[in-house]
Design a protein around this motif. Structure first.
Motif, PDB file in Angstrom:
ATOM      1  N   ARG A 231      45.198  80.151  18.832  1.00 49.41           N
ATOM      2  CA  ARG A 231      45.982  79.499  19.889  1.00 49.41           C
ATOM      3  C   ARG A 231      46.689  80.501  20.793  1.00 49.41           C
ATOM      4  N   GLY A 232      46.379  81.789  20.640  1.00 51.74           N
ATOM      5  CA  GLY A 232      46.952  82.797  21.526  1.00 51.74           C
ATOM      6  C   GLY A 232      48.148  83.540  20.985  1.00 51.74           C
ATOM      7  N   MET A 233      48.500  83.300  19.726  1.00 52.07           N
ATOM      8  CA  MET A 233      49.626  84.026  19.143  1.00 52.07           C
ATOM      9  C   MET A 233      49.159  85.445  18.817  1.00 52.07           C
ATOM     10  N   THR A 234      49.794  86.435  19.436  1.00 56.82           N
ATOM     11  CA  THR A 234      49.444  87.833  19.206  1.00 56.82           C
ATOM     12  C   THR A 234      50.405  88.502  18.236  1.00 56.82           C
ATOM     13  N   GLY A 235      51.406  87.783  17.821  1.00 64.69           N
ATOM     14  CA  GLY A 235      52.414  88.273  16.891  1.00 64.69           C
ATOM     15  C   GLY A 235      53.374  87.141  16.605  1.00 64.69           C
ATOM     16  N   PRO A 236      54.456  87.429  15.899  1.00 67.92           N
ATOM     17  CA  PRO A 236      55.437  86.382  15.591  1.00 67.92           C
ATOM     18  C   PRO A 236      55.993  85.749  16.862  1.00 67.92           C
ATOM     19  N   VAL A 237      56.233  84.443  16.801  1.00 69.04           N
ATOM     20  CA  VAL A 237      56.791  83.713  17.937  1.00 69.04           C
ATOM     21  C   VAL A 237      58.181  83.210  17.553  1.00 69.04           C
ATOM     22  N   PRO A 238      59.209  83.683  18.285  1.00 68.45           N
ATOM     23  CA  PRO A 238      60.550  83.137  18.061  1.00 68.45           C
ATOM     24  C   PRO A 238      60.660  81.794  18.769  1.00 68.45           C
ATOM     25  N   TYR A 239      61.164  80.791  18.068  1.00 65.56           N
ATOM     26  CA  TYR A 239      61.315  79.453  18.639  1.00 65.56           C
ATOM     27  C   TYR A 239      62.783  79.151  18.881  1.00 65.56           C
ATOM     28  N   TRP A 240      63.111  78.838  20.138  1.00 63.46           N
ATOM     29  CA  TRP A 240      64.444  78.394  20.523  1.00 63.46           C
ATOM     30  C   TRP A 240      64.530  76.901  20.262  1.00 63.46           C
ATOM     31  N   HIS A 241      65.566  76.471  19.590  1.00 62.21           N
ATOM     32  CA  HIS A 241      65.796  75.050  19.331  1.00 62.21           C
ATOM     33  C   HIS A 241      66.536  74.470  20.527  1.00 62.21           C
ATOM     34  N   VAL A 242      65.917  73.475  21.158  1.00 62.22           N
ATOM     35  CA  VAL A 242      66.461  72.893  22.388  1.00 62.22           C
ATOM     36  C   VAL A 242      66.521  71.370  22.261  1.00 62.22           C
TER      37      VAL A 242
END
Length: 117
Positions: free
Chosen positions: A56-67
């Motif tokens: 899906r295009g993740m090249t490394g860890p993805v930080p997720y902001w909770h909104v």
């Protein structure tokens, strides 16, 4: 409104090995343990393992902001020049996620809890 970074999802190729590593690192058992996602909670953080992340295009860890409103924040990031890699998706129980890539290739995720839907 956003409550900050509380989730980081790692794309993994070998879910079994990654799960063993993060179990040892975090010293907890996963709260979610499925073939498509493994999630841990430790020290107020969620750490996820996504075996389909690379596809899906993740090249490394993805930080997720909770909104509070993932669609509004996604539109704001796109307006600011981000490229959508994962459009808004319900990942179960009303939890919504999306992630983008900035001009430098950094990934930024957004997540909205069901209560905020």
């Amino acid at each position: 409104m956003k409550t900050g970074l509380q989730t980081v999802v790692h794309p993994v190729k070998d879910l079994v090995r990654a799960k063993a590593l993060f179990r040892a690192l975090l010293e907890v058992e996963p709260y979610a343990d499925e073939s498509y996602y493994v999630g841990f909670r430790s020290a107020g953080q969620d750490v996820g393992l996504d075996p389909h992340g690379h596809a899906r295009g993740m090249t490394g860890p993805v930080p997720y902001w909770h909104v509070a409103d993932v669609r509004t924040w996604l539109a704001a990031l796109v307006e600011a020049g981000a490229e959508v890699l994962q459009d808004v998706q319900d990942v179960g129980g009303g939890k919504l996620i999306a992630f983008v890539k900035d001009a430098d290739g950094n990934l930024v995720g957004l997540t909205q809890d069901p209560a905020a839907s």
